[in-house]
Design a protein around this motif. Structure first.
Motif, PDB file in Angstrom:
ATOM      1  N   SER A 105      70.432  35.088   1.194  1.00  0.00           N
ATOM      2  CA  SER A 105      69.973  34.877   2.565  1.00  0.00           C
ATOM      3  C   SER A 105      68.500  34.497   2.575  1.00  0.00           C
ATOM      4  O   SER A 105      67.716  34.975   1.751  1.00  0.00           O
ATOM      5  CB  SER A 105      70.175  36.134   3.420  1.00  0.00           C
ATOM      6  OG  SER A 105      69.245  37.151   3.065  1.00  0.00           O
ATOM      7  N   GLY A 135      74.957  26.184   3.563  1.00  0.00           N
ATOM      8  CA  GLY A 135      76.139  26.989   3.862  1.00  0.00           C
ATOM      9  C   GLY A 135      77.272  26.819   2.867  1.00  0.00           C
ATOM     10  O   GLY A 135      77.891  27.813   2.439  1.00  0.00           O
ATOM     11  N   GLY A 190      77.143  29.117   0.077  1.00  0.00           N
ATOM     12  CA  GLY A 190      77.193  30.547   0.365  1.00  0.00           C
ATOM     13  C   GLY A 190      75.847  31.153   0.702  1.00  0.00           C
ATOM     14  O   GLY A 190      75.695  32.375   0.649  1.00  0.00           O
ATOM     15  N   ARG A 225      72.894  31.761   3.525  1.00  0.00           N
ATOM     16  CA  ARG A 225      72.641  31.776   4.964  1.00  0.00           C
ATOM     17  C   ARG A 225      71.145  31.608   5.226  1.00  0.00           C
ATOM     18  O   ARG A 225      70.321  32.139   4.485  1.00  0.00           O
ATOM     19  CB  ARG A 225      73.122  33.082   5.583  1.00  0.00           C
ATOM     20  CG  ARG A 225      74.621  33.307   5.435  1.00  0.00           C
ATOM     21  CD  ARG A 225      75.088  34.613   6.039  1.00  0.00           C
ATOM     22  NE  ARG A 225      74.473  35.777   5.388  1.00  0.00           N
ATOM     23  CZ  ARG A 225      73.493  36.504   5.899  1.00  0.00           C
ATOM     24  NH1 ARG A 225      72.982  36.214   7.096  1.00  0.00           N
ATOM     25  NH2 ARG A 225      73.007  37.542   5.248  1.00  0.00           N
ATOM     26  N   ASN A 227      68.335  31.819   8.547  1.00  0.00           N
ATOM     27  CA  ASN A 227      68.103  32.165   9.946  1.00  0.00           C
ATOM     28  C   ASN A 227      66.600  32.297  10.218  1.00  0.00           C
ATOM     29  O   ASN A 227      65.795  32.280   9.283  1.00  0.00           O
ATOM     30  CB  ASN A 227      68.788  33.496  10.282  1.00  0.00           C
ATOM     31  CG  ASN A 227      70.299  33.426  10.188  1.00  0.00           C
ATOM     32  OD1 ASN A 227      70.955  32.822  11.031  1.00  0.00           O
ATOM     33  ND2 ASN A 227      70.860  34.039   9.144  1.00  0.00           N
ATOM     34  N   SER A 249      76.928  38.707   7.693  1.00  0.00           N
ATOM     35  CA  SER A 249      77.524  37.792   6.714  1.00  0.00           C
ATOM     36  C   SER A 249      78.126  36.530   7.335  1.00  0.00           C
ATOM     37  O   SER A 249      78.376  35.556   6.626  1.00  0.00           O
ATOM     38  CB  SER A 249      78.601  38.519   5.900  1.00  0.00           C
ATOM     39  OG  SER A 249      79.666  38.931   6.748  1.00  0.00           O
ATOM     40  N   TRP A 250      78.332  36.523   8.663  1.00  0.00           N
ATOM     41  CA  TRP A 250      78.859  35.323   9.333  1.00  0.00           C
ATOM     42  C   TRP A 250      77.854  34.777  10.340  1.00  0.00           C
ATOM     43  O   TRP A 250      78.219  34.146  11.316  1.00  0.00           O
ATOM     44  CB  TRP A 250      80.201  35.627  10.005  1.00  0.00           C
ATOM     45  CG  TRP A 250      81.093  34.421  10.085  1.00  0.00           C
ATOM     46  CD1 TRP A 250      81.389  33.544   9.094  1.00  0.00           C
ATOM     47  CD2 TRP A 250      81.813  33.972  11.243  1.00  0.00           C
ATOM     48  NE1 TRP A 250      82.245  32.561   9.538  1.00  0.00           N
ATOM     49  CE2 TRP A 250      82.540  32.808  10.855  1.00  0.00           C
ATOM     50  CE3 TRP A 250      81.948  34.440  12.538  1.00  0.00           C
ATOM     51  CZ2 TRP A 250      83.361  32.108  11.735  1.00  0.00           C
ATOM     52  CZ3 TRP A 250      82.768  33.741  13.416  1.00  0.00           C
ATOM     53  CH2 TRP A 250      83.458  32.582  13.018  1.00  0.00           C
ATOM     54  N   ILE A 251      76.576  35.024  10.082  1.00  0.00           N
ATOM     55  CA  ILE A 251      75.510  34.543  10.957  1.00  0.00           C
ATOM     56  C   ILE A 251      74.591  33.641  10.152  1.00  0.00           C
ATOM     57  O   ILE A 251      73.987  34.081   9.164  1.00  0.00           O
ATOM     58  CB  ILE A 251      74.703  35.710  11.560  1.00  0.00           C
ATOM     59  CG1 ILE A 251      75.613  36.590  12.413  1.00  0.00           C
ATOM     60  CG2 ILE A 251      73.534  35.185  12.381  1.00  0.00           C
ATOM     61  CD1 ILE A 251      74.942  37.841  12.941  1.00  0.00           C
ATOM     62  N   THR A 252      74.493  32.406  10.554  1.00  0.00           N
ATOM     63  CA  THR A 252      73.573  31.473   9.917  1.00  0.00           C
ATOM     64  C   THR A 252      73.171  30.405  10.921  1.00  0.00           C
ATOM     65  O   THR A 252      73.923  30.097  11.859  1.00  0.00           O
ATOM     66  CB  THR A 252      74.184  30.852   8.647  1.00  0.00           C
ATOM     67  OG1 THR A 252      73.159  30.205   7.883  1.00  0.00           O
ATOM     68  CG2 THR A 252      75.288  29.854   8.967  1.00  0.00           C
TER      69      THR A 252
END
Length: 255
Positions: free
Chosen positions: A140, A178, A181, A183, A185, A236-239
């Motif tokens: 991340s 993405g 794998g 992320r 933000n 884990s599903w936020i990008t």
């Protein structure tokens, strides 16, 4: 189970203020932390010492992030350290280093503009690119942007523009990294308290606390908690997301 157990994180600009808060909070949540500084080595060592007192691992790394190769060397050094136990490992990067000078736009020189862009934006590009080369799936990257990315302030044209670009960089990087794998933000803080702020800018602090729905300034820990969340499995599903941490100021009508 702590949220960042087993992670190896690099926090840029971690010798004081928001960066210090992020580094300490990451350590509290189980991460090994590479503490970056440019010149404030003594302050960075104090942060690292506090992390080690918690029973976590830390290392101090110096680099001038205005230099592209300096960014790449920093990231490589953090990965090679690998938390002191896993050389070659880096799971999280927080691009926090930045500057916020004030200068009226009329009369601003190209050199003054470039200094802010190089520090706040180009370093984010270079460090993210370098980190993505060594991170595996599950990595991340979090950029520290600002609510000034969408709410400009007088004498902050260079700063606001750089932070708006940081937000868009994260969205673009989320799109391209993405599939690997990774992320990406941003966290956009509002006014964060620091020692002497109320003394140096009393009218601004009073205006902020009167306007903010939560009626207080932010603390470094508020930003740090957002960064912990985004680096953790909970996100884990936020990008490609910009998480605003401003006590609700952005919700206030401007008309």
């Amino acid at each position: 189970m702590r949220l960042l157990e087993g992670q190896v994180a690099l926090v840029t600009g971690a010798s004081g203020g928001i960066g210090r808060g992020i580094a300490l909070r990451f350590a509290e949540q189980g991460a090994s932390v590479a503490v970056h500084c440019r010149t404030a080595v003594a302050a960075a060592r104090e942060v690292a010492s506090r992390i080690e007192d918690m029973g976590a691992r830390a290392v101090v790394l110096e680099a001038d992030l205005r230099d592209e190769e300096g960014c790449h060397r920093l990231v490589r050094a953090a990965a090679e350290w690998g938390g002191g136990l896993s050389p070659g490992r880096l799971t999280a990067l927080v691009n926090n280093a930045g500057v916020q000078p004030t200068r009226p736009l009329p009369g601003m020189t190209a050199a003054e503009w470039q200094e802010v862009v190089d520090t706040n934006l180009s370093s984010v590009f270079a460090c993210t690119q370098a980190a993505a080369e060594v991170m595996g799936p599950g990595g991340s990257v979090t950029h520290i942007a600002s609510i000034e990315a969408s709410h400009p302030a007088p004498e902050h044209a260079h700063y606001s523009a750089s932070k708006a670009a940081v937000v868009m960089h994260a969205r673009a990087a989320a799109l391209e990294y993405g599939p690997h794998g990774i992320r990406v933000n941003t966290v956009s803080p509002g006014l964060i308290d620091r020692e002497g702020l109320a003394r140096d800018w009393p009218e601004g602090v009073e205006r902020w606390t009167r306007t903010a729905p939560l009626a207080r300034l932010g603390r470094p820990e508020d930003v740090a908690d957002a960064c912990v969340f985004l680096a953790s499995p909970l996100a884990s599903w936020i990008t490609g997301h910009d998480l605003v941490v401003d006590g609700g100021v952005s919700a206030r009508p401007t008309w």
